[in-house]
Design an enzyme around this catalytic site. Structure first.
Site, short mmCIF file in Angstrom:
data_model
loop_
_atom_site.label_atom_id
_atom_site.label_comp_id
_atom_site.label_asym_id
_atom_site.label_seq_id
_atom_site.Cartn_x
_atom_site.Cartn_y
_atom_site.Cartn_z
N GLU A 239 -9.60 34.43 0.50
CA GLU A 239 -9.28 34.42 1.92
C GLU A 239 -9.24 35.85 2.44
O GLU A 239 -8.21 36.52 2.35
CB GLU A 239 -7.92 33.78 2.16
CG GLU A 239 -7.84 32.32 1.75
CD GLU A 239 -6.76 31.59 2.54
OE1 GLU A 239 -7.09 30.65 3.24
OE2 GLU A 239 -5.59 32.00 2.45
N GLU B 249 -0.25 35.85 4.05
CA GLU B 249 0.92 35.96 4.95
C GLU B 249 2.19 36.19 4.12
O GLU B 249 3.09 36.92 4.54
CB GLU B 249 1.03 34.69 5.81
CG GLU B 249 -0.03 34.69 6.90
CD GLU B 249 -0.46 33.31 7.37
OE1 GLU B 249 0.25 32.31 7.11
OE2 GLU B 249 -1.53 33.23 8.00
N GLY C 88 -7.08 33.02 10.74
CA GLY C 88 -6.53 32.77 12.07
C GLY C 88 -7.16 33.61 13.16
O GLY C 88 -6.64 33.67 14.27
N SER D 223 -10.60 30.87 8.96
CA SER D 223 -11.32 30.37 10.13
C SER D 223 -12.40 29.34 9.81
O SER D 223 -13.44 29.30 10.47
CB SER D 223 -11.90 31.53 10.95
OG SER D 223 -10.84 32.35 11.45
N HIS E 113 -0.43 33.65 -0.83
CA HIS E 113 -1.11 33.62 0.47
C HIS E 113 -0.90 34.98 1.15
O HIS E 113 0.18 35.58 1.04
CB HIS E 113 -0.55 32.49 1.34
CG HIS E 113 -1.34 32.30 2.59
ND1 HIS E 113 -1.19 33.12 3.68
CD2 HIS E 113 -2.32 31.42 2.90
CE1 HIS E 113 -2.06 32.74 4.62
NE2 HIS E 113 -2.75 31.71 4.18
N ASN F 78 -3.66 23.89 4.91
CA ASN F 78 -2.40 24.64 4.95
C ASN F 78 -1.81 24.51 6.35
O ASN F 78 -2.30 25.12 7.30
CB ASN F 78 -2.72 26.12 4.62
CG ASN F 78 -1.50 27.00 4.72
OD1 ASN F 78 -0.37 26.53 4.90
ND2 ASN F 78 -1.72 28.32 4.59
N LYS G 41 1.00 25.51 7.39
CA LYS G 41 1.88 26.64 7.73
C LYS G 41 3.17 26.14 8.38
O LYS G 41 3.65 25.07 8.02
CB LYS G 41 1.13 27.66 8.60
CG LYS G 41 -0.21 28.06 7.96
CD LYS G 41 -0.83 29.27 8.56
CE LYS G 41 -2.17 29.55 7.87
NZ LYS G 41 -2.81 30.77 8.31
P1 PGA Z 1 -7.14 29.64 9.18
O1 PGA Z 1 -6.08 29.89 8.00
O2 PGA Z 1 -8.05 28.53 8.74
O3 PGA Z 1 -6.31 29.26 10.37
O4 PGA Z 1 -7.88 30.92 9.37
C1 PGA Z 1 -6.46 29.83 6.66
C2 PGA Z 1 -5.27 30.10 5.76
O5 PGA Z 1 -4.42 30.91 6.13
O6 PGA Z 1 -5.15 29.51 4.68
#
Ligand code: PGA
Length: 246
Positions: free
Chosen positions: A167, A97, A173, A208, A95, A9, A11
């Site tokens: 997740e 976010e 993140g 992460s 997701h 991803n 982003k």
């Molecule tokens: P990250 O994000 O690996 O940077 O923690 C994962 C995601 O949001 O899909």
């Protein structure tokens, strides 16, 4: 019997040049993880470009979100048909976010899931609890209800035909990855919720993931791959993670 899947991803990162460079390196590394599927989720404006580079290497491309509507006066939105038209075969739905920052409800996530499948895109349904929900012992209830909302709209079989990504919001993140045992516990519960059809559903862990922690996560019986954010922007690191799914 479940082919591993590694998803990246991207982003809201990159440029035409960096997206192209990243795609190029992934394409040249495709032979390193032949036993697994890979999909990347570039920002929408780079999808077509990246798809032109990667689809020939058998690396899939997807959208980071999708409208629940087929067409119409929805300024700024992108339909599932449009994603398909650009060369996508997957789409992320729900997701965390999107749920938190753009107020996507479980109901609208379910509608997005439906729109994706109607357009022959494989939805990756993202679910996960916040830190507070985990501390309050609500992890399983939260995930169960996020998945149930989709089952209610499209039916169990349709959900089993998609992909589910667990997740934990507190792991995204933050560098704070779930332990392999914590992740496996949730994955096993999700698989149970999906019933018999869920035995073939690919369940990804996200939050992460790095090459230093991926092996332990991917060796868990109900973890079939990963949804990787930050580490998917570094081609060599992402290729390493992809190989660890095998
Ligand atoms: P990250 O994000 O690996 O940077 O923690 C994962 C995601 O949001 O899909």
């Amino acid at each position: 019997m479940r082919k591993p899947l590694i998803a990246g991803n991207w982003k809201m990162h990159g440029s035409t040049a960096s997206a192209s460079e990243l795609a190029d390196t992934l394409g040249s590394g495709r032979h390193l993880f032949e036993g697994a599927d890979m999909v990347v989720f570039p920002p929408a404006v780079y999808i077509q470009h990246v798809a032109e580079q990667l689809v020939k290497n058998n690396i899939a491309v997807g959208g980071q979100t999708v409208s629940e509507h087929a067409k119409g006066a929805y300024t700024g939105e992108i339909s599932a048909g449009m994603l398909k038209d650009l060369g996508c075969s997957y789409v992320l739905v729900g997701h965390s976010e999107r749920r938190a920052l753009y107020v996507e409800t479980s109901q609208s996530v379910a509608e997005k899931f439906k729109a994706a499948q109607e357009n022959k895109l494989t939805p990756i349904l993202c679910v996960g609890e916040s830190l507070l929900e985990r501390q309050q012992d609500k992890t399983f209830a939260v995930i169960n209800s996020q998945i149930a909302a989709v089952i209610d709209l499209v039916g169990l079989e349709a959900v089993c035909n998609g992909v589910v990504a667990y997740e934990p919001v507190w792991a995204i993140g933050t560098g704070q990855v779930a332990s392999p045992e914590q992740a496996q516990e949730v994955h096993a519960t999700i698989r149970k919720q999906l019933g018999e059809g869920g035995s073939t559903t690919r369940l990804l862990y996200g939050g992460s993931v790095k090459s230093s922690n991926a092996a332990a996560l991917f060796s868990q019986p109900d973890i079939d791959g990963g949804l990787v954010g930050g580490a998917s922007l570094e081609a060599e690191e992402f290729l390493k993670i992809a190989q660890l799914t095998l």
